[in-house]
Enzyme design. Sequence first.
Site, PDB file in Angstrom:
ATOM      1  N   ASN A 155      32.684  27.277  43.074  1.00 50.99           N
ATOM      2  CA  ASN A 155      33.376  28.355  43.770  1.00 50.99           C
ATOM      3  C   ASN A 155      32.798  28.511  45.159  1.00 50.99           C
ATOM      4  O   ASN A 155      31.632  28.201  45.369  1.00 50.99           O
ATOM      5  CB  ASN A 155      33.118  29.678  43.037  1.00 50.99           C
ATOM      6  CG  ASN A 155      34.129  29.934  41.961  1.00 50.99           C
ATOM      7  OD1 ASN A 155      35.296  29.605  42.108  1.00 50.99           O
ATOM      8  ND2 ASN A 155      33.672  30.519  40.877  1.00 50.99           N
ATOM      9  N   LYS A 168      36.565  45.559  30.844  1.00 52.38           N
ATOM     10  CA  LYS A 168      35.252  44.965  30.541  1.00 52.38           C
ATOM     11  C   LYS A 168      34.184  46.023  30.271  1.00 52.38           C
ATOM     12  O   LYS A 168      33.002  45.689  30.166  1.00 52.38           O
ATOM     13  CB  LYS A 168      34.809  44.056  31.699  1.00 52.38           C
ATOM     14  CG  LYS A 168      35.686  42.812  31.871  1.00 52.38           C
ATOM     15  CD  LYS A 168      35.075  41.823  32.846  1.00 52.38           C
ATOM     16  CE  LYS A 168      36.052  40.679  33.112  1.00 52.38           C
ATOM     17  NZ  LYS A 168      35.521  39.655  34.025  1.00 52.38           N
ATOM     18  N   LYS A 224      39.765  45.383  35.436  1.00 51.39           N
ATOM     19  CA  LYS A 224      38.493  44.752  35.054  1.00 51.39           C
ATOM     20  C   LYS A 224      37.456  45.819  34.697  1.00 51.39           C
ATOM     21  O   LYS A 224      36.668  45.651  33.775  1.00 51.39           O
ATOM     22  CB  LYS A 224      37.962  43.868  36.188  1.00 51.39           C
ATOM     23  CG  LYS A 224      38.700  42.551  36.309  1.00 51.39           C
ATOM     24  CD  LYS A 224      38.195  41.710  37.469  1.00 51.39           C
ATOM     25  CE  LYS A 224      39.184  40.562  37.735  1.00 51.39           C
ATOM     26  NZ  LYS A 224      38.912  39.836  38.969  1.00 51.39           N
ATOM     27  N   LYS A 233      30.084   7.734  36.462  1.00 51.89           N
ATOM     28  CA  LYS A 233      30.967   8.142  37.552  1.00 51.89           C
ATOM     29  C   LYS A 233      32.400   7.695  37.239  1.00 51.89           C
ATOM     30  O   LYS A 233      32.629   6.533  36.894  1.00 51.89           O
ATOM     31  CB  LYS A 233      30.471   7.499  38.851  1.00 51.89           C
ATOM     32  CG  LYS A 233      31.235   7.950  40.055  1.00 51.89           C
ATOM     33  CD  LYS A 233      30.692   7.312  41.310  1.00 51.89           C
ATOM     34  CE  LYS A 233      31.635   7.604  42.462  1.00 51.89           C
ATOM     35  NZ  LYS A 233      31.420   6.745  43.593  1.00 51.89           N
ATOM     36  N   PHE A 284      31.448  42.529  40.206  1.00 55.05           N
ATOM     37  CA  PHE A 284      32.088  42.298  41.508  1.00 55.05           C
ATOM     38  C   PHE A 284      33.425  41.634  41.227  1.00 55.05           C
ATOM     39  O   PHE A 284      33.576  40.945  40.221  1.00 55.05           O
ATOM     40  CB  PHE A 284      31.220  41.386  42.382  1.00 55.05           C
ATOM     41  CG  PHE A 284      30.284  42.159  43.269  1.00 55.05           C
ATOM     42  CD1 PHE A 284      29.250  42.897  42.718  1.00 55.05           C
ATOM     43  CD2 PHE A 284      30.444  42.160  44.650  1.00 55.05           C
ATOM     44  CE1 PHE A 284      28.385  43.627  43.525  1.00 55.05           C
ATOM     45  CE2 PHE A 284      29.596  42.880  45.468  1.00 55.05           C
ATOM     46  CZ  PHE A 284      28.563  43.614  44.908  1.00 55.05           C
ATOM     47  N   ASP A 302      35.343  29.719  36.373  1.00 52.87           N
ATOM     48  CA  ASP A 302      36.042  30.187  35.176  1.00 52.87           C
ATOM     49  C   ASP A 302      36.357  29.044  34.211  1.00 52.87           C
ATOM     50  O   ASP A 302      36.624  29.262  33.042  1.00 52.87           O
ATOM     51  CB  ASP A 302      37.340  30.898  35.575  1.00 52.87           C
ATOM     52  CG  ASP A 302      37.056  32.288  36.111  1.00 52.87           C
ATOM     53  OD1 ASP A 302      36.192  32.977  35.530  1.00 52.87           O
ATOM     54  OD2 ASP A 302      37.674  32.683  37.119  1.00 52.87           O
TER      55      ASP A 302
HETATM   56  N1  CTP Z   1      32.102  36.808  35.874  1.00 48.30           N
HETATM   57  C1  CTP Z   1      31.254  36.398  34.881  1.00 48.30           C
HETATM   58  N2  CTP Z   1      31.524  35.293  34.142  1.00 48.30           N
HETATM   59  C2  CTP Z   1      32.655  34.573  34.368  1.00 48.30           C
HETATM   60  C3  CTP Z   1      33.524  34.988  35.387  1.00 48.30           C
HETATM   61  C4  CTP Z   1      33.232  36.098  36.111  1.00 48.30           C
HETATM   62  O1  CTP Z   1      30.230  37.055  34.670  1.00 48.30           O
HETATM   63  N3  CTP Z   1      32.890  33.486  33.643  1.00 48.30           N
HETATM   64  C5  CTP Z   1      31.796  38.031  36.628  1.00 48.30           C
HETATM   65  C6  CTP Z   1      31.533  37.855  38.093  1.00 48.30           C
HETATM   66  O2  CTP Z   1      30.158  37.700  38.354  1.00 48.30           O
HETATM   67  C7  CTP Z   1      32.066  39.150  38.684  1.00 48.30           C
HETATM   68  C8  CTP Z   1      33.158  39.557  37.740  1.00 48.30           C
HETATM   69  O3  CTP Z   1      32.928  38.829  36.535  1.00 48.30           O
HETATM   70  O4  CTP Z   1      31.090  40.184  38.658  1.00 48.30           O
HETATM   71  C9  CTP Z   1      34.545  39.346  38.177  1.00 48.30           C
HETATM   72  O5  CTP Z   1      34.744  38.030  38.561  1.00 48.30           O
HETATM   73  P1  CTP Z   1      36.187  37.526  38.928  1.00 48.30           P
HETATM   74  O6  CTP Z   1      36.165  36.048  39.086  1.00 48.30           O
HETATM   75  O7  CTP Z   1      36.767  38.360  40.032  1.00 48.30           O
HETATM   76  O8  CTP Z   1      36.973  37.974  37.630  1.00 48.30           O
HETATM   77  P2  CTP Z   1      37.478  37.288  36.340  1.00 48.30           P
HETATM   78  O9  CTP Z   1      37.155  38.213  35.239  1.00 48.30           O
HETATM   79  O10 CTP Z   1      37.013  35.889  36.236  1.00 48.30           O
HETATM   80  O11 CTP Z   1      39.043  37.378  36.555  1.00 48.30           O
HETATM   81  P3  CTP Z   1      40.039  36.490  37.439  1.00 48.30           P
HETATM   82  O12 CTP Z   1      39.291  35.254  37.865  1.00 48.30           O
HETATM   83  O13 CTP Z   1      41.137  36.230  36.500  1.00 48.30           O
HETATM   84  O14 CTP Z   1      40.441  37.371  38.586  1.00 48.30           O
END
Ligand code: CTP
Length: 407
Positions: A211, A341, A337, A290, A323, A280
């Site tokens: 990311n 959560k 969220k 590779k 965040f 994600d």
């Molecule tokens: N987060 C996490 N573990 C994951 C994905 C996200 O702990 N696998 C945490 C991030 O550190 C952040 C929060 O979840 O504090 C939100 O991350 P974000 O990517 O905006 O949200 P998602 O829940 O992954 O939702 P989406 O990607 O569908 O918007």
Amino acid sequence: MKIGLGVTGGIAAYKAAEIVRLLQDRGIRVQVIMTEAAQEFVRPLTFAALSGEKVVTGMFSRGEEHEPNISSAIEHIAVAQSIDALVVAPATADVLAHFAQGIANDFLTALYLATTAPVVVAPAMNVNMWNHAATRANLEILRKRGVKIVEPGSGYLACGMTGAGRLAENEAIIAATLEALGASQDLSGETVLLTAGPTREKIDPVRYLSNRSSGRMGYALAEAALRRGARVLLVTGPTAIKPPSAAEVTQVESAEAMRNAALELLPESTIVIMTAAVADYRAKNPGSQKIKRKGPMSLDLEPTADILKEIASRKGSRLVVGFAAETSNALENARQKLTGKNLDMIVVNDVSREGVGFDSDRNAVTILTCDSLETIDVPETGKWDVAQRVLDQIVRLRDHPKSAVKI
Ligand code: CTP
């Protein structure tokens, strides 16, 4: 933040080196100013190497032609305006007398008159000099003027006598400095577990999914929490920047490793802040060799664990802050969220905006908390300020726990 650290001529001058390091650990820049006498005890090079800044050694530093440099003659004004506090450690009886009487015959004493920043002095001297009526009177003048005096300790002195006059312990000097900087210690006793940076999910030995995240927001929070007195456990993905050295750092690569580290540290923490940009998805079957280029290909992905959700489900009495990086419907998604959560707070940044968020020192966020339908807007500012605003809300929620708002 930047402080001016005046080092004056006493046996304890060498102890100032450790003070430089301790301040830097807390993310504070240090401009060292040495008196002539101090340079007899410690070489300026020691402080230059430690602080990474040019050490001021006199009022008129000389240029190549050995001519006094005109810009250096007014440098004390520039330094006076750039510092957030002036700390003198060790402070001799002589410098205290100069400060008290307003005699400005070298850089440090001129700086004292020129700065409007708070002043902290940590005296160190022979016990009789410390007890002398002249020193006591000077200290009284300084105290009345608002100068913070870090009292020396008692014990065996370098001059062979025993009594008051030993430079105070570093911790006391640092605490007085932080207080002068206005850094309240409202997180002392707390252990903050922070995730930061991106994760990397292996595709093959040379490729990964990741990311966009510099780690700057998380590291700024770590630094700010440390400065407010917290212990900080920082679980971080790979970044190009240095984490604050007073943080207890666990380096990880993948979401799985970040999850394991965070769950292991969870019992020690009282506050959890998850700023990491966790991938994600990860490759279902990462290649051990590779992957060769052979025309079009598709990659089978599987979701990674939602670390934040898992932590929040086991949060107990902890405060858990997430965040959210959003590109559309930011507030709506963030509110979902927050409740979905079971978080206490979520900090949303709209990453579609130019110049803020990713790879930038600046950010603009909206804070949503579980106890209010109102949102708190933090317009574009440095990530340091954003960190302070987030911590302010954490302290508010901790001190005034209210039940979550039903939506
Ligand atoms: N987060 C996490 N573990 C994951 C994905 C996200 O702990 N696998 C945490 C991030 O550190 C952040 C929060 O979840 O504090 C939100 O991350 P974000 O990517 O905006 O949200 P998602 O829940 O992954 O939702 P989406 O990607 O569908 O918007």
